[in-house]
Design a protein around this motif. Sequence first.
Motif, PDB file in Angstrom:
ATOM      1  N   SER A 209       1.044  -1.551   0.079  1.00  0.00           N
ATOM      2  CA  SER A 209      -0.210  -0.119   0.314  1.00  0.00           C
ATOM      3  C   SER A 209       1.238   1.066   0.062  1.00  0.00           C
ATOM      4  O   SER A 209       0.436   2.201  -0.775  1.00  0.00           O
ATOM      5  CB  SER A 209      -0.694   0.368   1.579  1.00  0.00           C
ATOM      6  N   CYS A 210       1.572   1.121   0.922  1.00  0.00           N
ATOM      7  CA  CYS A 210       3.083   2.402   0.683  1.00  0.00           C
ATOM      8  C   CYS A 210       3.399   2.471  -0.416  1.00  0.00           C
ATOM      9  O   CYS A 210       3.956   3.853  -1.515  1.00  0.00           O
ATOM     10  CB  CYS A 210       4.118   2.180   1.911  1.00  0.00           C
ATOM     11  N   ALA A 211       3.882   1.684  -1.579  1.00  0.00           N
ATOM     12  CA  ALA A 211       4.443   1.758  -2.176  1.00  0.00           C
ATOM     13  C   ALA A 211       3.552   2.271  -3.540  1.00  0.00           C
ATOM     14  O   ALA A 211       4.143   2.629  -4.815  1.00  0.00           O
ATOM     15  CB  ALA A 211       4.845  -0.074  -3.410  1.00  0.00           C
ATOM     16  N   GLY A 212       2.314   1.971  -3.684  1.00  0.00           N
ATOM     17  CA  GLY A 212       0.912   1.775  -4.646  1.00  0.00           C
ATOM     18  C   GLY A 212       0.716   3.838  -3.924  1.00  0.00           C
ATOM     19  O   GLY A 212       1.158   4.852  -4.694  1.00  0.00           O
ATOM     20  N   LYS A 213       0.693   4.266  -2.548  1.00  0.00           N
ATOM     21  CA  LYS A 213       0.645   5.436  -2.378  1.00  0.00           C
ATOM     22  C   LYS A 213       1.886   6.358  -2.986  1.00  0.00           C
ATOM     23  O   LYS A 213       1.171   7.473  -3.135  1.00  0.00           O
ATOM     24  CB  LYS A 213       0.691   5.985  -0.982  1.00  0.00           C
ATOM     25  N   ILE A 214       2.874   6.108  -3.017  1.00  0.00           N
ATOM     26  CA  ILE A 214       4.132   6.987  -3.247  1.00  0.00           C
ATOM     27  C   ILE A 214       4.233   6.864  -5.275  1.00  0.00           C
ATOM     28  O   ILE A 214       3.998   7.667  -5.747  1.00  0.00           O
ATOM     29  CB  ILE A 214       5.626   5.877  -3.395  1.00  0.00           C
ATOM     30  N   GLU A 215       3.905   5.575  -5.790  1.00  0.00           N
ATOM     31  CA  GLU A 215       3.564   5.760  -7.315  1.00  0.00           C
ATOM     32  C   GLU A 215       2.300   6.903  -7.608  1.00  0.00           C
ATOM     33  O   GLU A 215       2.779   7.155  -8.795  1.00  0.00           O
ATOM     34  CB  GLU A 215       3.529   4.413  -7.612  1.00  0.00           C
ATOM     35  N   LYS A 216       1.812   7.229  -6.930  1.00  0.00           N
ATOM     36  CA  LYS A 216       0.350   7.203  -7.474  1.00  0.00           C
ATOM     37  C   LYS A 216       0.859   9.036  -7.464  1.00  0.00           C
ATOM     38  O   LYS A 216      -0.047   9.394  -8.158  1.00  0.00           O
ATOM     39  CB  LYS A 216      -0.487   7.277  -6.471  1.00  0.00           C
ATOM     40  N   ALA A 217       1.227   9.331  -6.302  1.00  0.00           N
ATOM     41  CA  ALA A 217       2.155  10.403  -6.255  1.00  0.00           C
ATOM     42  C   ALA A 217       2.747  11.177  -7.032  1.00  0.00           C
ATOM     43  O   ALA A 217       3.196  11.908  -8.033  1.00  0.00           O
ATOM     44  CB  ALA A 217       2.567  10.814  -4.503  1.00  0.00           C
ATOM     45  N   LEU A 218       3.865  10.401  -7.323  1.00  0.00           N
ATOM     46  CA  LEU A 218       5.209  10.026  -8.035  1.00  0.00           C
ATOM     47  C   LEU A 218       4.487  10.578  -9.871  1.00  0.00           C
ATOM     48  O   LEU A 218       4.512  11.302 -10.594  1.00  0.00           O
ATOM     49  CB  LEU A 218       5.903   9.399  -8.192  1.00  0.00           C
ATOM     50  N   MET A 219       3.694   9.519 -10.089  1.00  0.00           N
ATOM     51  CA  MET A 219       2.777   9.097 -11.153  1.00  0.00           C
ATOM     52  C   MET A 219       1.595  10.881 -11.823  1.00  0.00           C
ATOM     53  O   MET A 219       1.987  11.066 -12.832  1.00  0.00           O
ATOM     54  CB  MET A 219       1.600   8.173 -11.530  1.00  0.00           C
ATOM     55  N   ARG A 220       2.092  11.831 -10.635  1.00  0.00           N
ATOM     56  CA  ARG A 220       1.275  12.928 -10.808  1.00  0.00           C
ATOM     57  C   ARG A 220       1.577  13.486 -11.694  1.00  0.00           C
ATOM     58  O   ARG A 220       1.391  15.031 -11.997  1.00  0.00           O
ATOM     59  CB  ARG A 220       0.133  13.752  -9.710  1.00  0.00           C
ATOM     60  N   LEU A 221       3.488  14.134 -11.297  1.00  0.00           N
ATOM     61  CA  LEU A 221       4.571  14.551 -11.317  1.00  0.00           C
ATOM     62  C   LEU A 221       4.361  15.017 -12.441  1.00  0.00           C
ATOM     63  O   LEU A 221       4.294  13.976 -14.044  1.00  0.00           O
ATOM     64  CB  LEU A 221       5.658  14.225 -10.923  1.00  0.00           C
ATOM     65  N   PRO A 222       4.219  16.091 -13.988  1.00  0.00           N
ATOM     66  CA  PRO A 222       4.881  16.408 -15.156  1.00  0.00           C
ATOM     67  C   PRO A 222       6.011  15.012 -15.759  1.00  0.00           C
ATOM     68  O   PRO A 222       6.945  15.815 -15.091  1.00  0.00           O
ATOM     69  CB  PRO A 222       5.589  17.630 -15.611  1.00  0.00           C
ATOM     70  N   GLY A 223       5.740  14.691 -16.661  1.00  0.00           N
ATOM     71  CA  GLY A 223       7.362  13.536 -17.478  1.00  0.00           C
ATOM     72  C   GLY A 223       7.378  12.363 -16.588  1.00  0.00           C
ATOM     73  O   GLY A 223       8.550  12.024 -17.149  1.00  0.00           O
ATOM     74  N   THR A 224       7.175  12.425 -15.452  1.00  0.00           N
ATOM     75  CA  THR A 224       7.527  10.724 -14.870  1.00  0.00           C
ATOM     76  C   THR A 224       6.544   9.324 -16.031  1.00  0.00           C
ATOM     77  O   THR A 224       4.794   9.835 -16.156  1.00  0.00           O
ATOM     78  CB  THR A 224       6.567  10.918 -13.727  1.00  0.00           C
ATOM     79  N   ALA A 225       7.923   8.732 -16.222  1.00  0.00           N
ATOM     80  CA  ALA A 225       7.163   7.621 -17.686  1.00  0.00           C
ATOM     81  C   ALA A 225       6.550   6.695 -16.376  1.00  0.00           C
ATOM     82  O   ALA A 225       6.202   5.700 -16.496  1.00  0.00           O
ATOM     83  CB  ALA A 225       8.700   7.390 -18.050  1.00  0.00           C
TER      84      ALA A 225
END
Length: 137
Positions: free
Chosen positions: A46-62
């Motif tokens: 769940s921590c991993a998912g929370k982090i992934e979601k936050a990072l994928m919102r940033l521009p340019g994150t692939a």
Amino acid sequence: MRKRIINIALLLAVVALMVFLAFHVKIKRPVQEVAVLKTIGMTCGSCAGKIEKALMRLPGTAGVEVDVEGGWVLVGYQSTSAKPETFAAAVNNEGFRSWLMEKMPIAEFKKVAGRDFGSKAVKSSSCGNGGCGSNRN
């Protein structure tokens, strides 16, 4: 007349399908560089998912890979539209402690890791001692 109605109906169906696909199919962005973050406070998937979601919102994150047990977060990004310095801040805002360790071109990542970015499954374990992001200061 009947043929014309059928043609118009087919045309409308094709246009509707194209509109649907335009809003629902996501084209994967190419990874140009990889940022390596050291992250403390992750305890589960769940921590991993929370982090992934936050990072994928940033521009340019692939793409994002999270190794919960090792405390590593890898962020694949487009160097022309992302700022790797913002990645750790986004993770910190989710309640974890994170900092940028290194950034490298995708070719160097492949050489060092011996694999393509995105080919590693998220490692997870069960939540423990307070749950996700409980190390908030």
